[in-house]
Enzyme design. Structure first.
Site, PDB file in Angstrom:
ATOM      1  N   ASP A 292      -1.721  -5.073  -4.572  1.00 44.62           N
ATOM      2  CA  ASP A 292      -1.509  -6.493  -4.889  1.00 44.62           C
ATOM      3  C   ASP A 292      -1.259  -7.310  -3.615  1.00 44.62           C
ATOM      4  OD1 ASP A 292      -1.670  -5.836  -7.602  1.00 44.62           O
ATOM      5  OD2 ASP A 292       0.503  -5.659  -7.806  1.00 44.62           O
TER       6      ASP A 292
ATOM      7  N   ASP B 181       3.505  -0.468 -10.396  1.00 47.90           N
ATOM      8  CA  ASP B 181       4.153  -1.488  -9.570  1.00 47.90           C
ATOM      9  C   ASP B 181       5.552  -0.992  -9.231  1.00 47.90           C
ATOM     10  OD1 ASP B 181       2.021  -3.295  -9.619  1.00 47.90           O
ATOM     11  OD2 ASP B 181       2.743  -4.314 -11.399  1.00 47.90           O
TER      12      ASP B 181
END
Length: 181
Positions: free
Chosen positions: A144, A131
């Site tokens: 995501d 991330d």
């Protein structure tokens, strides 16, 4: 072969190409951006882009959304594979552009994070998802964002009454109700 069946095959083929094309683009963009995140952001301080509202900050997420489930990472690839199988089954009836877009975004996002689970440290089926997009309240990645966009697309499409095959379920329901009167 009737006219409707002969029209359905090319339409379905176009919808499948759209679904898998979108999935491939999402997967490619996700993996390229994660490669650059690992290369240039890992071990570096956060990079603000819009003050404290948004920027880049590297994080290896061992869990699911918001880091939950870090102790059971092996289950996430199994869920992704199950969703992939469901999409393949659903795709046989695909006739809606909106459904093709939503399912393509979902599939690409799932595979983007699945690739991390399989190939990122600490190892196979236990890999942490990369991330790096810091949105102040949480840190995410392209996969995501695609999964979230898929959810919105599929919910809006369903609320509009568009069925997987492209038919209008609200219109179909009205016709069925009228014929039973």
């Amino acid at each position: 072969m009737n006219e409707r069946a002969s029209e359905a095959k090319p339409l379905r083929r176009r919808m499948l190409l759209m679904l898998f094309g979108i999935a491939a683009v999402v997967l490619l963009v996700d993996q390229i951006t994660k490669f650059f995140a690992v290369r240039f952001l890992e071990g570096q301080p956060p990079v603000p882009v819009i003050g404290t509202l948004a920027g880049f900050d590297f994080y290896r997420n061992p869990g699911a959304a918001l880091g939950m489930g870090a102790g059971i990472t092996w289950i996430f690839p199994l869920i992704a594979i199950a969703v992939f199988i469901a999409i393949i089954v659903l795709a046989r009836k695909l006739g809606s552009r909106a459904w093709a877009i939503g399912l393509g975004l979902l599939l690409g996002g799932l595979f983007g994070n699945l690739a991390d689970r399989l190939f990122q440290p600490p190892g196979f089926l236990r890999g942490a998802v990369v991330d790096f997009i810091d949105l102040s309240l949480f840190i995410c990645n392209v996969a995501d964002i695609a999964i979230s966009a898929a959810a919105v697309t599929l919910v809006v499409t369903s609320l509009r009454g568009i069925d997987l095959d492209g038919s209008d379920s609200k219109h179909s329901r009205t016709i069925r109700e009228d014929t039973h009167d």
